[in-house]
Design a protein around this motif. Sequence first.
Motif, PDB file in Angstrom:
ATOM      1  N   LYS A 195      -3.795  -2.692   6.665  1.00 45.74           N
ATOM      2  CA  LYS A 195      -3.215  -3.234   7.710  1.00 45.74           C
ATOM      3  C   LYS A 195      -2.439  -4.296   6.876  1.00 45.74           C
ATOM      4  O   LYS A 195      -1.819  -4.375   6.113  1.00 45.74           O
ATOM      5  N   ASN A 196      -2.320  -5.739   7.691  1.00 47.64           N
ATOM      6  CA  ASN A 196      -1.711  -6.712   7.111  1.00 47.64           C
ATOM      7  C   ASN A 196      -2.400  -7.704   6.257  1.00 47.64           C
ATOM      8  O   ASN A 196      -2.188  -9.003   6.110  1.00 47.64           O
ATOM      9  N   MET A 230       5.562  -0.529   0.661  1.00 50.83           N
ATOM     10  CA  MET A 230       3.955  -1.033   1.326  1.00 50.83           C
ATOM     11  C   MET A 230       3.379  -0.134   2.168  1.00 50.83           C
ATOM     12  O   MET A 230       2.562  -0.505   3.162  1.00 50.83           O
ATOM     13  N   GLU A 231       4.137   1.059   2.321  1.00 51.76           N
ATOM     14  CA  GLU A 231       3.530   2.109   3.647  1.00 51.76           C
ATOM     15  C   GLU A 231       2.038   2.318   3.291  1.00 51.76           C
ATOM     16  O   GLU A 231       1.108   2.203   4.215  1.00 51.76           O
TER      17      GLU A 231
END
Length: 277
Positions: free
Chosen positions: A156-157, A148-149
């Motif tokens: 972001k999240n 998930m880089e």
Amino acid sequence: MEDEIADGNAVENAADMEIDEETEALQPLSMHFPPSEYVKKIKLSTRCYIHEVLTMFDKLAPPMSKSERAWFEDHLSFQHVFHMPRDPNHRLMGMWMLLLRTARIERKKEVWFIVNGVPIRYGISEHALISGFNCKNYTLGYEKMGSMEFKTKHFKNTVVKREDVGEKLLKMKPAGERSKERLRMMVLYFLSSIFVAPIKTGDKAPQLDDLCLRAVTDLTFCRNFPWGRYSFDYMLGTIVHTMDHFNGFVTNNEKYIWPVPGFCLPLELPAFEAIPL
């Protein structure tokens, strides 16, 4: 020698039987819809955004670099999409005719339709032959490939939606041939708009497919992965969901819109073999 010849004939016969079993029309357990439902209509909405993706790529500033264009046009599966006509209003009533005539069968890895008394099988073989996509078997552990880089770096999240990827892509500029960031964003937009587009859109849209988000960190994996098989499995799942949702009865409502996600275009073609005109 006679024994060897007999054994050889047995192998050939076994191979022929296997082929016959794969192509022989199955006796349906029942039909999902009775004939009384065949005259009913609803509006179908595609979730395969080929026209939108190719138009988006044309808008990139500056135009797609040679390496970006070559990555798609030389790709075993993706290149076929670039050769397709751009239709902003693809009509799906042929698909609705097929869905109404879906047969109940025991096998879970294919679908059968009965049109004009003609059984139509659509499995992974048909999908591969008609689409030209890579439909080979998955490699072990493919679900955990990548990371998930890329998602964390650019989003972001937050929950990543297809529209978010498109907006981000339009703002990106190529940073030279060595940088692959915009290419990764293009691949993510491509996959999430054509192969595994979410059923819902707008505020109700879920996050993009997890494998797509992970895969774009490794473009080599993206290039070799059997997206044809992945698109087939996704489409098959949505057909099962459609059958479960209607449960044999259709509300005749012109305002009702049912989404058809995934790369469904090849599925529409076999029906014409059963339509005399």
